[in-house]
Design a protein around this motif. Sequence first.
Motif, PDB file in Angstrom:
ATOM      1  N   ASN A  32      45.124  52.159  45.284  1.00 60.01           N
ATOM      2  CA  ASN A  32      43.800  51.672  44.584  1.00 60.01           C
ATOM      3  C   ASN A  32      43.384  52.518  43.671  1.00 60.01           C
ATOM      4  N   ALA A  35      45.132  51.552  40.541  1.00 56.02           N
ATOM      5  CA  ALA A  35      44.734  50.268  40.143  1.00 56.02           C
ATOM      6  C   ALA A  35      43.826  49.772  39.056  1.00 56.02           C
ATOM      7  N   SER A  39      45.060  48.144  35.954  1.00 55.25           N
ATOM      8  CA  SER A  39      44.160  46.788  35.571  1.00 55.25           C
ATOM      9  C   SER A  39      43.806  46.754  34.083  1.00 55.25           C
ATOM     10  N   TYR A  45      52.469  49.739  34.760  1.00 53.03           N
ATOM     11  CA  TYR A  45      52.494  49.692  36.293  1.00 53.03           C
ATOM     12  C   TYR A  45      53.762  50.791  36.341  1.00 53.03           C
ATOM     13  N   ILE A 404      51.820  42.784  38.069  1.00 53.09           N
ATOM     14  CA  ILE A 404      50.613  42.933  38.832  1.00 53.09           C
ATOM     15  C   ILE A 404      49.458  42.068  38.030  1.00 53.09           C
ATOM     16  N   GLN A 408      46.897  39.682  39.581  1.00 53.63           N
ATOM     17  CA  GLN A 408      45.574  39.909  39.370  1.00 53.63           C
ATOM     18  C   GLN A 408      44.642  38.911  39.056  1.00 53.63           C
ATOM     19  N   TYR A 505      51.812  47.771  45.396  1.00 50.47           N
ATOM     20  CA  TYR A 505      51.631  46.611  44.814  1.00 50.47           C
ATOM     21  C   TYR A 505      50.767  45.560  45.552  1.00 50.47           C
ATOM     22  N   MET A 508      47.505  46.908  44.847  1.00 54.79           N
ATOM     23  CA  MET A 508      46.929  46.683  43.251  1.00 54.79           C
ATOM     24  C   MET A 508      46.643  45.387  42.991  1.00 54.79           C
ATOM     25  N   LYS A 509      47.514  44.432  43.512  1.00 52.12           N
ATOM     26  CA  LYS A 509      47.204  42.879  43.096  1.00 52.12           C
ATOM     27  C   LYS A 509      46.009  42.481  43.424  1.00 52.12           C
TER      28      LYS A 509
END
Length: 605
Positions: A32, A35, A39, A45, A404, A408, A505, A508-509
């Motif tokens: 997190n 992320a 993002s 990544y 990712i 997302q 992941y 993160m996603k």
Amino acid sequence: MARLDDYTYVFVIGTFFAMLDAFNNGANDVANAWATSVSSRSISYRQAMVFGTIFEMLGAITVGARTADTIKNGIIPNAAFKGDAGVQMLAFTCALAGASIWVMWCTRHSAHVSSTYSLISSVAGVGVATVGAGKVQWGWNKGKGLGAIFAGLGMAPAIAAGFGATIFMLIKVVVHLRKNPVPWAVYTSPFFFLIAGTICTLSIVYKGSPKLGLNKKPPYYVASVTMGVGVGLCILSALFFVPYVVARVIRRDPSVKWWMFIMGPALLTRAPPPAGVDGPVVPDYAVVQHDTEDDDVSTRTPDSIGDDIKTVDPTTLPESREKHEKSLTTREQLTYAQIQAQGELKMKERLLKKRGPLGWAMRHLRDNPFGAGEMYEKHNIIILFKRIPAYITCGALYGLHYDIHAAQSGVEGTPEGARMQRVYAHAKKYPNEVEHTYSFVQVLTACTASFAHGANDIGNSVGPWAVIYGAWSTGSAAKAKAPVPLWQLAVLSLVISLGLITYGYNIMKVMGNKITYHSPSRGCSMEMGAAITVLLFSQFSLPVSTSMCITGATVGVGLCNGTLKAVNWQRVGLLVISWIATIPIAGTIGGVLMGLFLNAPHFAV
């Protein structure tokens, strides 16, 4: 006293759950933390995995906690164990098991929870089963009781939202609202390096240096060190970073390589590039749901610097519109689960074509399917043994190749994809040249946050494990403080990194762009806002989750778009529910396990 050989099985089980808790910490909290940077596309990544591993291990091994609270923040009184080493080992084994089971389930279902809160809640449940509810510290208890935990759960995200929004509004006023924002972004960058450097240094001083004892120094000493680092970073950025970005972004000199930043002001005296020569490509930080072959395409040309950015929807082109409409028509005939399965299948098809171990493993599994009959048939058993190396390879490397950004932004043509498109539509897109400047600041804040996390939060796993090991090896219950061997810090920091790389992941996603639109200027504001909040709470000895702070800061920055529609409130609501559910569920699991084992019938042989 002699070693408790009769409790070796408890030590083994406790070790397993300590490592599982560390694995979950990496897959959940550390994932997190990175992320936001992934993002924002400030870092790829895979680069995030490398930097996260390096700085987590550096923080844990070099300045990690060398002592561990046996009562975990004062929730269970130390007298509850009555000097019984076996009961103490069992208590912390059950606490680790309760927290690990809950966090692992949440990570598997991409529900982010705090591993710190999970372990503390599990310890509270174990305390109820061991000494009764009356002996557990339900109140404030100098900022270490459960009352302080509930307070932090409500206050931290809101305060982080305020700090994150304040920093981003400062960037917005100073840079984004200018008619020609690119020079403003470049020439004011040393000021933001000053802010980031000061905050990052304070994070190390107060959140990640228990061994060095910097937080025990006089205030003037701390202030001089932190400001000195911030000012030093500001000067260095003015001498080396600004000339490099001017030559690469504003002048778009194609001969400037990444290592030439060491030339400093000499880059400003270089001859301008000839007319018509394409300069360096600036990454495209926009989040899209369409497949693209090249993510490093700038949306701006040298002539457009200073003008309002113009975006082109590929679906408006004649040849693309027909293909896009046909794709959506086909998707409308499929169920939501089928569309998601299509996306996963498309990614796996790309992986099958890759060279290297993962491509081999994917092709090996495809070319060696199970035959007819049950698994215990001889030919299926042989195939299973053939597939095991491929299973291990996929488990180790699949996360590193996970898309990712595609996950997302939502699956195009689904309700989730439509919802994320609406959220992104309410966020202003700023020039890539401006965002590129802040990507360097964001990488700095992310690396420092990872260092501080490794130095401080590794105590969540290593603390109970050190208590279990100490009680088992000495035969006596650990005291209020238990020594933590260096090898335990090294082992668990490695396991944390393993969790980040192989399983991160899943978190993160769903973080970052699933909440609001991200970009480097927004991302560094979020990370700095979260860091300030953690520092503020640490000064009052209040337990707080870094993950909750970054989530709150993400919402605060999203609201700076000027509308509530720029935030995905459905995702925020699911996160809040998971935070609240953590306390009773993790506590119940830990308490039930402790009650069962402590009161199980037994007999003497």
